[in-house]
Motif scaffolding. Structure first.
Motif, PDB file in Angstrom:
ATOM      1  N   ASN A  61       0.826  -1.211   0.000  1.00  0.00           N
ATOM      2  CA  ASN A  61       0.000   0.000   0.000  1.00  0.00           C
ATOM      3  C   ASN A  61       0.862   1.263   0.000  1.00  0.00           C
ATOM      4  OD1 ASN A  61      -2.884  -1.082   0.407  1.00  0.00           O
ATOM      5  ND2 ASN A  61      -1.708  -2.157   1.986  1.00  0.00           N
ATOM      6  N   SER A  63       2.173   5.008  -0.875  1.00  0.00           N
ATOM      7  CA  SER A  63       1.451   6.259  -1.115  1.00  0.00           C
ATOM      8  C   SER A  63       1.587   6.668  -2.575  1.00  0.00           C
ATOM      9  CB  SER A  63       1.998   7.366  -0.215  1.00  0.00           C
ATOM     10  OG  SER A  63       3.323   7.710  -0.613  1.00  0.00           O
ATOM     11  N   ALA A  64       0.691   7.535  -3.007  1.00  0.00           N
ATOM     12  CA  ALA A  64       0.754   8.056  -4.377  1.00  0.00           C
ATOM     13  C   ALA A  64       2.047   8.832  -4.590  1.00  0.00           C
ATOM     14  CB  ALA A  64      -0.452   8.943  -4.646  1.00  0.00           C
ATOM     15  N   HIS A  85       0.203   2.862 -10.661  1.00  0.00           N
ATOM     16  CA  HIS A  85      -0.793   3.232  -9.661  1.00  0.00           C
ATOM     17  C   HIS A  85      -1.946   2.230  -9.633  1.00  0.00           C
ATOM     18  CE1 HIS A  85       0.372   7.281  -8.112  1.00  0.00           C
ATOM     19  NE2 HIS A  85       1.097   7.303  -9.217  1.00  0.00           N
ATOM     20  N   ASP A  86      -2.324   1.751 -10.801  1.00  0.00           N
ATOM     21  CA  ASP A  86      -3.402   0.768 -10.895  1.00  0.00           C
ATOM     22  C   ASP A  86      -3.021  -0.520 -10.175  1.00  0.00           C
ATOM     23  OD1 ASP A  86      -5.902  -0.185 -11.792  1.00  0.00           O
ATOM     24  OD2 ASP A  86      -4.961  -1.187 -13.479  1.00  0.00           O
ATOM     25  N   ALA A  88      -1.093  -0.825  -7.707  1.00  0.00           N
ATOM     26  CA  ALA A  88      -0.994  -0.595  -6.268  1.00  0.00           C
ATOM     27  C   ALA A  88      -2.342  -0.328  -5.615  1.00  0.00           C
ATOM     28  CB  ALA A  88      -0.060   0.593  -6.000  1.00  0.00           C
ATOM     29  N   ASP A  89      -3.396  -0.232  -6.399  1.00  0.00           N
ATOM     30  CA  ASP A  89      -4.720   0.098  -5.872  1.00  0.00           C
ATOM     31  C   ASP A  89      -5.370  -1.162  -5.300  1.00  0.00           C
ATOM     32  OD1 ASP A  89      -7.280   0.880  -5.307  1.00  0.00           O
ATOM     33  OD2 ASP A  89      -7.690   1.752  -7.274  1.00  0.00           O
ATOM     34  N   PRO A  90      -5.619  -1.223  -4.002  1.00  0.00           N
ATOM     35  CA  PRO A  90      -6.212  -2.432  -3.424  1.00  0.00           C
ATOM     36  C   PRO A  90      -7.526  -2.828  -4.074  1.00  0.00           C
ATOM     37  CG  PRO A  90      -5.447  -0.945  -1.690  1.00  0.00           C
ATOM     38  CD  PRO A  90      -5.361  -0.191  -2.989  1.00  0.00           C
ATOM     39  N   ALA A  91      -8.304  -1.854  -4.548  1.00  0.00           N
ATOM     40  CA  ALA A  91      -9.591  -2.180  -5.169  1.00  0.00           C
ATOM     41  C   ALA A  91      -9.409  -3.034  -6.411  1.00  0.00           C
ATOM     42  CB  ALA A  91     -10.334  -0.884  -5.531  1.00  0.00           C
ATOM     43  N   HIS A  92      -8.262  -2.865  -7.123  1.00  0.00           N
ATOM     44  CA  HIS A  92      -8.014  -3.636  -8.328  1.00  0.00           C
ATOM     45  C   HIS A  92      -7.437  -5.010  -8.015  1.00  0.00           C
ATOM     46  CE1 HIS A  92      -8.393   0.360 -10.168  1.00  0.00           C
ATOM     47  NE2 HIS A  92      -8.679  -0.293 -11.271  1.00  0.00           N
ATOM     48  N   ARG A  93      -6.984  -5.207  -6.771  1.00  0.00           N
ATOM     49  CA  ARG A  93      -6.370  -6.490  -6.445  1.00  0.00           C
ATOM     50  C   ARG A  93      -7.367  -7.492  -5.874  1.00  0.00           C
ATOM     51  NH1 ARG A  93      -2.294  -3.245  -4.044  1.00  0.00           N
ATOM     52  NH2 ARG A  93      -2.862  -4.028  -1.982  1.00  0.00           N
TER      53      ARG A  93
END
Length: 275
Positions: A61, A63-64, A85-86, A88-93
């Protein structure tokens, strides 16, 4: 254990950065390709320990701000930075529901079929031909619905004889496949395609491992050698199909009055005779 998507991407891209291009002096005894972890961490302004955790998947996780700094250190372009960034995005994992079979709206299929002098087809998310017209198939059987364009370019001798399948163009197709897939590595269609091509094609295996990411261009020029009508230089344009996720409408045209336009007209007549 979940796939270490960030680590795989960072490691592949780090190994492609030449130290001398970022002001680092190298000697003949250097054993690693590209940058070392400590060198990249220094360029990004973060600690080597933190970067190592990130690449090894022990920090999922970031940071940006950290991702932006690493992207700048790697020299990533806008598309590759967005891909990082994609990943690293938890929603995409999170595991997603299986995707439904890609289907083209009947009105789009009807439109494509109505063009009897213009080769056209619709391609899906993973470069599958979803629908095409008679002229597209006359241009090449690879535009028959159900064909995967990347597989054809890599493995089909007929496609290789017709189109420019240089490593640069193949690399562009592979980069667009990564861009379309994003972090959705559990998609069965992607898993099947990547697995097959990794086994059957050394070129695919090598280029896929580079983790290049680039959406498909909106247009360009294809130089083709057609077995019936000879050499053609055709312009192509790609249009996003509104309301259909990741579908592109591809249309071929020749310069009016050109030798290629004559060849395309002859191909149209031949396709009509065979109908």
């Amino acid at each position: 254990m979940a796939a270490n998507l960030i680590g795989e991407f960072l490691r592949a891209r780090r190994e492609q950065v030449r130290p001398e291009d970022v002001g680092i002096t190298v000697n003949s005894h250097r054993r690693v390709p590209g940058l070392r972890r400590d060198e990249l961490a220094l360029l990004a302004g973060i600690s080597t320990e933190y970067y190592t955790r990130l690449e090894q998947g022990r920090d999922r996780n970031p940071s940006a701000q950290v991702l932006d700094a690493v992207a700048r250190a790697l020299g990533l372009d806008r598309e590759a930075s967005a891909h990082l960034h994609d990943l690293a995005d938890p929603a995409h994992r999170r595991r997603r529901a299986p995707r439904r079979t890609e289907r083209v709206r009947p009105t789009v299929t009807q439109l494509v079929a109505s063009w009897d002098r213009t080769p056209a087809y619709v391609q899906g998310r993973y470069l599958d031909v979803l629908t095409s017209n008679r002229m597209a198939v006359a241009l090449s059987p690879i535009y028959t619905p159900g064909t995967n364009l990347l597989r054809a370019a890599l493995l089909d001798p007929a496609a290789q004889a017709l189109l420019d399948v240089s490593e640069r163009n193949i690399g562009g197709l592979i980069a667009s496949l990564r861009a379309a897939a994003g972090a959705d590595v559990d998609d069965p269609r992607l898993t099947e395609l990547v697995g097959e091509l990794s086994v059957k094609s050394d070129v695919f295996r090598r280029l896929w491992s580079r983790h290049h990411v680039r959406p498909q261009p909106g247009g360009g020029v294809h130089h083709m050698h057609h077995p019936q009508v000879g050499e053609m230089e055709l312009r192509y344009d790609k249009f996003v199909v509104a309301g259909a996720e990741d579908q592109l409408l591809v249309i071929y045209q020749a310069e009016p009055g050109s030798r290629s336009a004559e060849a395309l007209a002859l191909l149209s007549a031949l396709a009509g005779d065979m109908a």
